[in-house]
Design an enzyme around this catalytic site. Sequence first.
Site, PDB file in Angstrom:
ATOM      1  N   ASP A 118     -88.980  87.134  37.221  1.00 24.03           N
ATOM      2  CA  ASP A 118     -88.354  87.137  38.544  1.00 24.03           C
ATOM      3  C   ASP A 118     -89.375  86.549  39.524  1.00 24.03           C
ATOM      4  O   ASP A 118     -90.485  87.091  39.657  1.00 24.03           O
ATOM      5  CB  ASP A 118     -88.014  88.597  38.913  1.00 24.03           C
ATOM      6  CG  ASP A 118     -87.253  88.708  40.232  1.00 24.03           C
ATOM      7  OD1 ASP A 118     -87.500  87.890  41.140  1.00 24.03           O
ATOM      8  OD2 ASP A 118     -86.430  89.632  40.347  1.00 24.03           O
ATOM      9  N   VAL A 119     -89.006  85.456  40.192  1.00 19.77           N
ATOM     10  CA  VAL A 119     -89.998  84.766  41.041  1.00 19.77           C
ATOM     11  C   VAL A 119     -90.395  85.585  42.277  1.00 19.77           C
ATOM     12  O   VAL A 119     -91.334  85.223  42.981  1.00 19.77           O
ATOM     13  CB  VAL A 119     -89.516  83.362  41.484  1.00 19.77           C
ATOM     14  CG1 VAL A 119     -89.339  82.445  40.300  1.00 19.77           C
ATOM     15  CG2 VAL A 119     -88.249  83.442  42.343  1.00 19.77           C
ATOM     16  N   ASN A 145     -88.050  75.684  41.298  1.00 22.95           N
ATOM     17  CA  ASN A 145     -86.653  75.410  41.613  1.00 22.95           C
ATOM     18  C   ASN A 145     -85.813  76.652  41.881  1.00 22.95           C
ATOM     19  O   ASN A 145     -84.776  76.568  42.534  1.00 22.95           O
ATOM     20  CB  ASN A 145     -86.075  74.611  40.423  1.00 22.95           C
ATOM     21  CG  ASN A 145     -84.584  74.557  40.422  1.00 22.95           C
ATOM     22  OD1 ASN A 145     -84.003  73.858  41.242  1.00 22.95           O
ATOM     23  ND2 ASN A 145     -83.944  75.282  39.510  1.00 22.95           N
ATOM     24  N   TYR A 210     -81.107  80.615  54.904  1.00 27.59           N
ATOM     25  CA  TYR A 210     -81.273  79.608  53.853  1.00 27.59           C
ATOM     26  C   TYR A 210     -82.054  78.399  54.374  1.00 27.59           C
ATOM     27  O   TYR A 210     -83.023  77.947  53.745  1.00 27.59           O
ATOM     28  CB  TYR A 210     -79.892  79.186  53.340  1.00 27.59           C
ATOM     29  CG  TYR A 210     -79.936  78.262  52.135  1.00 27.59           C
ATOM     30  CD1 TYR A 210     -80.365  78.725  50.894  1.00 27.59           C
ATOM     31  CD2 TYR A 210     -79.539  76.935  52.243  1.00 27.59           C
ATOM     32  CE1 TYR A 210     -80.404  77.885  49.789  1.00 27.59           C
ATOM     33  CE2 TYR A 210     -79.566  76.085  51.143  1.00 27.59           C
ATOM     34  CZ  TYR A 210     -80.001  76.567  49.921  1.00 27.59           C
ATOM     35  OH  TYR A 210     -80.038  75.728  48.825  1.00 27.59           O
ATOM     36  N   LYS A 214     -85.707  76.940  53.153  1.00 25.71           N
ATOM     37  CA  LYS A 214     -85.880  75.608  52.575  1.00 25.71           C
ATOM     38  C   LYS A 214     -86.800  74.737  53.429  1.00 25.71           C
ATOM     39  O   LYS A 214     -87.472  73.837  52.927  1.00 25.71           O
ATOM     40  CB  LYS A 214     -84.505  74.951  52.370  1.00 25.71           C
ATOM     41  CG  LYS A 214     -83.663  75.651  51.305  1.00 25.71           C
ATOM     42  CD  LYS A 214     -84.352  75.683  49.931  1.00 25.71           C
ATOM     43  CE  LYS A 214     -83.483  76.225  48.820  1.00 25.71           C
ATOM     44  NZ  LYS A 214     -84.158  76.227  47.508  1.00 25.71           N
ATOM     45  N   THR A 245     -72.821  73.105  40.593  1.00 28.68           N
ATOM     46  CA  THR A 245     -73.462  74.132  39.765  1.00 28.68           C
ATOM     47  C   THR A 245     -72.780  75.467  40.108  1.00 28.68           C
ATOM     48  O   THR A 245     -71.997  75.535  41.062  1.00 28.68           O
ATOM     49  CB  THR A 245     -74.970  74.281  40.089  1.00 28.68           C
ATOM     50  OG1 THR A 245     -75.094  74.917  41.369  1.00 28.68           O
ATOM     51  CG2 THR A 245     -75.703  72.949  40.091  1.00 28.68           C
TER      52      THR A 245
HETATM   53  N1  LIG Z   1     -76.164  73.401  44.090  1.00 27.10           N
HETATM   54  C1  LIG Z   1     -76.383  72.952  45.312  1.00 27.10           C
HETATM   55  O1  LIG Z   1     -75.464  72.507  46.034  1.00 27.10           O
HETATM   56  C2  LIG Z   1     -77.806  72.910  45.863  1.00 27.10           C
HETATM   57  C3  LIG Z   1     -78.080  72.037  46.915  1.00 27.10           C
HETATM   58  C4  LIG Z   1     -79.376  71.996  47.427  1.00 27.10           C
HETATM   59  C5  LIG Z   1     -80.359  72.801  46.896  1.00 27.10           C
HETATM   60  N2  LIG Z   1     -80.056  73.643  45.873  1.00 27.10           N
HETATM   61  C6  LIG Z   1     -81.152  74.450  45.339  1.00 27.10           C
HETATM   62  O2  LIG Z   1     -81.309  74.122  43.970  1.00 27.10           O
HETATM   63  C7  LIG Z   1     -81.898  75.221  43.295  1.00 27.10           C
HETATM   64  C8  LIG Z   1     -81.116  75.502  42.026  1.00 27.10           C
HETATM   65  O3  LIG Z   1     -79.797  75.868  42.394  1.00 27.10           O
HETATM   66  P1  LIG Z   1     -78.531  75.575  41.468  1.00 27.10           P
HETATM   67  O4  LIG Z   1     -77.577  74.801  42.273  1.00 27.10           O
HETATM   68  O5  LIG Z   1     -78.956  75.071  40.174  1.00 27.10           O
HETATM   69  O6  LIG Z   1     -77.935  77.055  41.380  1.00 27.10           O
HETATM   70  P2  LIG Z   1     -77.810  78.082  40.156  1.00 27.10           P
HETATM   71  O7  LIG Z   1     -77.008  77.452  39.075  1.00 27.10           O
HETATM   72  O8  LIG Z   1     -77.338  79.327  40.775  1.00 27.10           O
HETATM   73  O9  LIG Z   1     -79.309  78.240  39.635  1.00 27.10           O
HETATM   74  C9  LIG Z   1     -80.250  79.001  40.315  1.00 27.10           C
HETATM   75  C10 LIG Z   1     -81.370  79.291  39.353  1.00 27.10           C
HETATM   76  O10 LIG Z   1     -82.384  80.028  40.051  1.00 27.10           O
HETATM   77  C11 LIG Z   1     -82.683  81.183  39.289  1.00 27.10           C
HETATM   78  N3  LIG Z   1     -83.114  82.288  40.144  1.00 27.10           N
HETATM   79  C12 LIG Z   1     -82.528  82.786  41.248  1.00 27.10           C
HETATM   80  N4  LIG Z   1     -83.212  83.839  41.709  1.00 27.10           N
HETATM   81  C13 LIG Z   1     -84.265  84.027  40.866  1.00 27.10           C
HETATM   82  C14 LIG Z   1     -85.324  84.951  40.790  1.00 27.10           C
HETATM   83  N5  LIG Z   1     -85.457  85.941  41.694  1.00 27.10           N
HETATM   84  N6  LIG Z   1     -86.225  84.821  39.788  1.00 27.10           N
HETATM   85  C15 LIG Z   1     -86.107  83.840  38.867  1.00 27.10           C
HETATM   86  N7  LIG Z   1     -85.113  82.936  38.875  1.00 27.10           N
HETATM   87  C16 LIG Z   1     -84.205  83.035  39.871  1.00 27.10           C
HETATM   88  C17 LIG Z   1     -81.393  81.514  38.554  1.00 27.10           C
HETATM   89  O11 LIG Z   1     -81.695  82.253  37.395  1.00 27.10           O
HETATM   90  P3  LIG Z   1     -81.333  83.823  37.200  1.00 27.10           P
HETATM   91  O12 LIG Z   1     -80.132  84.114  38.017  1.00 27.10           O
HETATM   92  O13 LIG Z   1     -81.134  83.918  35.725  1.00 27.10           O
HETATM   93  O14 LIG Z   1     -82.546  84.552  37.670  1.00 27.10           O
HETATM   94  C18 LIG Z   1     -80.919  80.126  38.185  1.00 27.10           C
HETATM   95  O15 LIG Z   1     -81.527  79.693  37.000  1.00 27.10           O
HETATM   96  C19 LIG Z   1     -81.937  76.367  44.294  1.00 27.10           C
HETATM   97  O16 LIG Z   1     -83.226  76.466  44.843  1.00 27.10           O
HETATM   98  C20 LIG Z   1     -80.942  75.931  45.367  1.00 27.10           C
HETATM   99  O17 LIG Z   1     -81.270  76.476  46.623  1.00 27.10           O
HETATM  100  C21 LIG Z   1     -78.815  73.718  45.329  1.00 27.10           C
END
Ligand SMILES: NC(=O)c1ccc[n+]([C@@H]2O[C@H](COP(=O)([O-])OP(=O)(O)OC[C@H]3O[C@@H](n4cnc5c(N)ncnc54)[C@H](OP(=O)(O)O)[C@@H]3O)[C@@H](O)[C@H]2O)c1
Length: 320
Positions: A118-119, A145, A210, A214, A245
């Site tokens: 857990d980060v 990430n 958020y 960021k 996602t």
């Molecule tokens: N999708 C978008 O539209 C978008 C746009 C801009 C930026 N982002 C950013 O991209 C990154 C990845 O997001 P995603 O879209 O791939 O969403 P996602 O599918 O929900 O993936 C998020 C990942 O972060 C992990 N995570 C969350 N909290 C954590 C914790 N406390 N400890 C360890 N791991 C943790 C989750 O793993 P577990 O739940 O298994 O812990 C999961 O693997 C994020 O930083 C998000 O803010 C996403």
Amino acid sequence: MDTDAHTATSANADAEPTAMGRRSLLGGAAALGLGNTAFGTTAHAAGAPPRSHTRAGRFQGKSVLITGATSGIGRAVAKAFALEGAHVGFCGRRAELGRQVEREIRDAGGEATYIEADVRVDAQVRSFVDRVASRYGGIDVAFNNAGIGSSKLPHEMSAEEWDDVQATNARGVFLAIKYEIPHMLKAQHGVIICTSSSAAEQARPNSTAYTASKRAVQGMVKSAALAYGPKGIRLNALLPGTTDTPFVRPPGIPDADWAKYKQAWGPLNVDGLERMAEAEEIARAVLGLASDDFPYMTGASITVDGGSTAGRKMIRPSGT
Ligand SMILES: NC(=O)c1ccc[n+]([C@@H]2O[C@H](COP(=O)([O-])OP(=O)(O)OC[C@H]3O[C@@H](n4cnc5c(N)ncnc54)[C@H](OP(=O)(O)O)[C@@H]3O)[C@@H](O)[C@H]2O)c1
């Protein structure tokens, strides 16, 4: 949730991976547009010398660490690095999904290790980073990430909710950098990419926590890039736009309905390419930034958002 998607979807970090996420690794290679090139079999004109620089094995034997690769962007990035020969150590809290990603990569002939962490927890981040470094002989590339969404107005948000967003998105990135850097200093090289968001540049009324988190990532990256540039370590922030996602896809929505929704959503929300990104497209940007193709780039914020922050949609009231 990324603010670009806030208009009609709800964040759900616990959702099952999407149909796209379930594609096999080899299918993923096709989705990445890598074709045979990824496996080093690019055809050359008869008699022509082989090209000295292909995408084959760009990361052969490199040690790559990823936080948050149990789903979404991190998962696509883990698979893409493994396809190019990297040894990938990744974390996330959902062990079942982590083991599944590890299995998919290994079944396709790649090398990956899932470690539950857990980060938000200092000791877990330290142990995760050290275990990856010890297993794969250091850390050449880190992709920090892991992140969660938030879409509440400040007066509706508790201090605990605020703290959780900052602890995951900002402090979690700080802890990862803190424990990755000593390994990179030892080797006198390394590349760190941290996931920010287009929301850092383009806020929405309900994105206070958020967007703040960021923006913090961008600030951390700029400062650390100055500190560690002289030691051969580069850091850049990646700012994805809305990406398909579980972060933005409502849980349980049938594939056909989601496809229809995305088709309508794109032109209304993304100036430029008029569609959401696919996780594999963000992965391509990550691998490019981590490669030797950009040796002079550090401290930068790279937007990969289909053009959405370059402009602003002007939707006229009907009848005008
Ligand atoms: N999708 C978008 O539209 C978008 C746009 C801009 C930026 N982002 C950013 O991209 C990154 C990845 O997001 P995603 O879209 O791939 O969403 P996602 O599918 O929900 O993936 C998020 C990942 O972060 C992990 N995570 C969350 N909290 C954590 C914790 N406390 N400890 C360890 N791991 C943790 C989750 O793993 P577990 O739940 O298994 O812990 C999961 O693997 C994020 O930083 C998000 O803010 C996403």
